[in-house]
Design an enzyme around this catalytic site. Structure first.
Site, PDB file in Angstrom:
ATOM      1  N   TYR A 181      -1.546  -1.335  10.343  1.00  0.00           N
ATOM      2  CA  TYR A 181      -1.731  -1.500   8.889  1.00  0.00           C
ATOM      3  C   TYR A 181      -0.466  -1.043   8.159  1.00  0.00           C
ATOM      4  O   TYR A 181       0.034  -1.735   7.254  1.00  0.00           O
ATOM      5  CB  TYR A 181      -2.962  -0.707   8.436  1.00  0.00           C
ATOM      6  N   SER A 187       0.868  -1.183   0.000  1.00  0.00           N
ATOM      7  CA  SER A 187       0.000   0.000   0.000  1.00  0.00           C
ATOM      8  C   SER A 187       0.900   1.226   0.000  1.00  0.00           C
ATOM      9  O   SER A 187       2.055   1.166   0.452  1.00  0.00           O
ATOM     10  CB  SER A 187      -0.874   0.008   1.260  1.00  0.00           C
TER      11      SER A 187
HETATM   12  N1  LIG Z   1      -8.964  -0.323  -0.499  1.00  0.00           N
HETATM   13  C1  LIG Z   1      -7.874   0.400  -0.378  1.00  0.00           C
HETATM   14  O1  LIG Z   1      -7.926   1.626  -0.242  1.00  0.00           O
HETATM   15  C2  LIG Z   1      -6.533  -0.261  -0.395  1.00  0.00           C
HETATM   16  C3  LIG Z   1      -5.395   0.537  -0.543  1.00  0.00           C
HETATM   17  C4  LIG Z   1      -4.138  -0.062  -0.573  1.00  0.00           C
HETATM   18  C5  LIG Z   1      -4.025  -1.431  -0.423  1.00  0.00           C
HETATM   19  N2  LIG Z   1      -5.157  -2.179  -0.250  1.00  0.00           N
HETATM   20  C6  LIG Z   1      -4.968  -3.618  -0.085  1.00  0.00           C
HETATM   21  O2  LIG Z   1      -5.601  -4.288  -1.131  1.00  0.00           O
HETATM   22  C7  LIG Z   1      -6.036  -5.564  -0.693  1.00  0.00           C
HETATM   23  C8  LIG Z   1      -7.500  -5.752  -1.030  1.00  0.00           C
HETATM   24  O3  LIG Z   1      -8.221  -4.716  -0.404  1.00  0.00           O
HETATM   25  P1  LIG Z   1      -9.735  -4.394  -0.799  1.00  0.00           P
HETATM   26  O4  LIG Z   1      -9.893  -2.957  -0.576  1.00  0.00           O
HETATM   27  O5  LIG Z   1     -10.092  -4.987  -2.092  1.00  0.00           O
HETATM   28  O6  LIG Z   1     -10.461  -5.176   0.414  1.00  0.00           O
HETATM   29  P2  LIG Z   1     -11.817  -6.024   0.512  1.00  0.00           P
HETATM   30  O7  LIG Z   1     -12.142  -6.045   1.966  1.00  0.00           O
HETATM   31  O8  LIG Z   1     -12.821  -5.506  -0.454  1.00  0.00           O
HETATM   32  O9  LIG Z   1     -11.335  -7.459   0.060  1.00  0.00           O
HETATM   33  C9  LIG Z   1     -10.432  -8.214   0.821  1.00  0.00           C
HETATM   34  C10 LIG Z   1     -10.722  -9.681   0.602  1.00  0.00           C
HETATM   35  O10 LIG Z   1      -9.771 -10.433   1.373  1.00  0.00           O
HETATM   36  C11 LIG Z   1     -10.461 -11.506   1.978  1.00  0.00           C
HETATM   37  N3  LIG Z   1      -9.730 -11.959   3.159  1.00  0.00           N
HETATM   38  C12 LIG Z   1      -9.579 -11.313   4.332  1.00  0.00           C
HETATM   39  N4  LIG Z   1      -8.871 -12.069   5.191  1.00  0.00           N
HETATM   40  C13 LIG Z   1      -8.563 -13.209   4.533  1.00  0.00           C
HETATM   41  C14 LIG Z   1      -7.844 -14.375   4.887  1.00  0.00           C
HETATM   42  N5  LIG Z   1      -7.299 -14.523   6.108  1.00  0.00           N
HETATM   43  N6  LIG Z   1      -7.709 -15.368   3.966  1.00  0.00           N
HETATM   44  C15 LIG Z   1      -8.277 -15.240   2.736  1.00  0.00           C
HETATM   45  N7  LIG Z   1      -8.973 -14.160   2.356  1.00  0.00           N
HETATM   46  C16 LIG Z   1      -9.119 -13.155   3.240  1.00  0.00           C
HETATM   47  C17 LIG Z   1     -11.829 -10.937   2.311  1.00  0.00           C
HETATM   48  O11 LIG Z   1     -12.793 -11.948   2.540  1.00  0.00           O
HETATM   49  C18 LIG Z   1     -12.107 -10.102   1.073  1.00  0.00           C
HETATM   50  O12 LIG Z   1     -12.756 -10.864   0.076  1.00  0.00           O
HETATM   51  C19 LIG Z   1      -5.718  -5.622   0.793  1.00  0.00           C
HETATM   52  O13 LIG Z   1      -4.472  -6.270   0.975  1.00  0.00           O
HETATM   53  C20 LIG Z   1      -5.591  -4.172   1.170  1.00  0.00           C
HETATM   54  O14 LIG Z   1      -4.760  -3.963   2.297  1.00  0.00           O
HETATM   55  C21 LIG Z   1      -6.399  -1.633  -0.238  1.00  0.00           C
END
Ligand SMILES: NC(=O)c1ccc[n+]([C@@H]2O[C@H](COP(=O)([O-])OP(=O)(O)OC[C@H]3O[C@@H](n4cnc5c(N)ncnc54)[C@H](O)[C@@H]3O)[C@@H](O)[C@H]2O)c1
Length: 258
Positions: A154, A141
């Site tokens: 985080y 991130s």
């Molecule tokens: N949304 C943002 O602003 C953002 C920014 C930077 C990085 N990210 C990263 O991107 C990735 C996806 O984020 P998102 O926003 O799509 O989130 P989201 O919550 O929409 O999706 C995350 C998915 O991960 C799954 N998950 C959680 N724990 C798990 C586990 N232990 N085993 C298997 N699956 C698991 C959840 O069920 C969900 O389907 C994450 O790593 C997040 O940190 C997100």
């Protein structure tokens, strides 16, 4: 068809960035394996991909559980025969500085975000090594490179993912296993939506506006914007992207306009 016939494992593929990547990768000809704890949305997505004539499977697994991570990869290789790309995307978050952050939250976030990537990679690399090729994309991130208030654990987890990515690139590039990190800024997914509902319940609209104002273009990224970056890293076009940390954040880490 930029990744035609590549077997792509997408952890956390049932929602948000993972889901958008699964849809885009499938459109570009990939075979998709969703690994997630959320079987309802994961199965639904796989059903939709198959209806669109893509090859896709759902594997229910918690990436932070060693036995589950190993089983997931074994099942996927048994099904598809190879393992071309792993998008280590599953992630969770918690809010608070080091004082507010409860020990359970620290452990939960580090467990999924860091141990999860370690475990999936621990079992994916030997498979890729046997094949003689592979690509691993770790979801970090922008918070790994800029400080943001109230995100202690985080930030620590995503910083660890970036450092791990570079270590993995140093270890495995010579084996023709490409390892990169993706560093998105704020993306409007259920992940962020849930955070805003929880922390700014009385004025979610204003909170969304504040997020937009942090961007150089005053727009919020979508999961699809990140999926396109993941697609590039997954494709052979990125063959010189070794240990690359690809930032895609609407300019947040590049400049600030006062
Ligand atoms: N949304 C943002 O602003 C953002 C920014 C930077 C990085 N990210 C990263 O991107 C990735 C996806 O984020 P998102 O926003 O799509 O989130 P989201 O919550 O929409 O999706 C995350 C998915 O991960 C799954 N998950 C959680 N724990 C798990 C586990 N232990 N085993 C298997 N699956 C698991 C959840 O069920 C969900 O389907 C994450 O790593 C997040 O940190 C997100």
């Amino acid at each position: 068809m930029r990744i035609q016939n590549k077997v792509c494992v997408i952890t956390g593929g049932s929602s948000g960035i993972g889901e958008a990547s699964a849809r885009l990768f499938a459109k570009e000809g990939a075979k998709i394996a969703i690994v997630d704890v959320d079987s309802v949305n994961g199965e639904r997505l796989v059903g939709e991909l198959k209806a669109d004539r893509s090859d896709a499977i759902f594997v229910e697994a918690d990436v932070s559980d060693e036995e589950a991570a190993e089983r997931a990869l074994t099942d996927i290789v048994k099904h598809f025969g190879t393992l071309d790309v792993v998008l280590n995307n599953a992630g969770v978050s918690a809010v608070g500085d080091v004082v507010d952050c409860a020990v359970e939250d620290w452990d939960r976030v580090m467990r999924v975000n860091v141990r999860g990537i370690y475990l999936i990679s621990h079992y994916a690399v030997p498979i890729m090594r046997r094949q003689g090729y592979g690509t691993i994309i770790n979801m970090s991130s922008t918070i790994a490179v800029i400080g943001l208030q109230s995100r202690a654990v985080y930030a620590a987890s995503k910083g660890a993912v970036l450092a791990l990515t570079r270590a993995m690139a140093a270890d495995h590039s010579h084996e023709n296993i490409r390892v990169c990190a993706l560093l998105p800024g704020t993306v409007y997914t259920p992940f962020v939506e849930g955070y805003l509902q929880k922390n700014y319940a009385d004025n979610v609209e204003q909170a969304v506006e504040n997020l937009k104002n942090r961007q150089l273009n005053n727009e919020l990224m979508t999961a699809e914007d990140v999926a396109f970056a993941a697609l590039y890293l997954a494709s052979d076009e990125a063959r010189f992207a070794l240990g690359t940390a690809l930032i895609i954040d609407g300019g947040v880490s590049a400049a600030k306009v006062f």
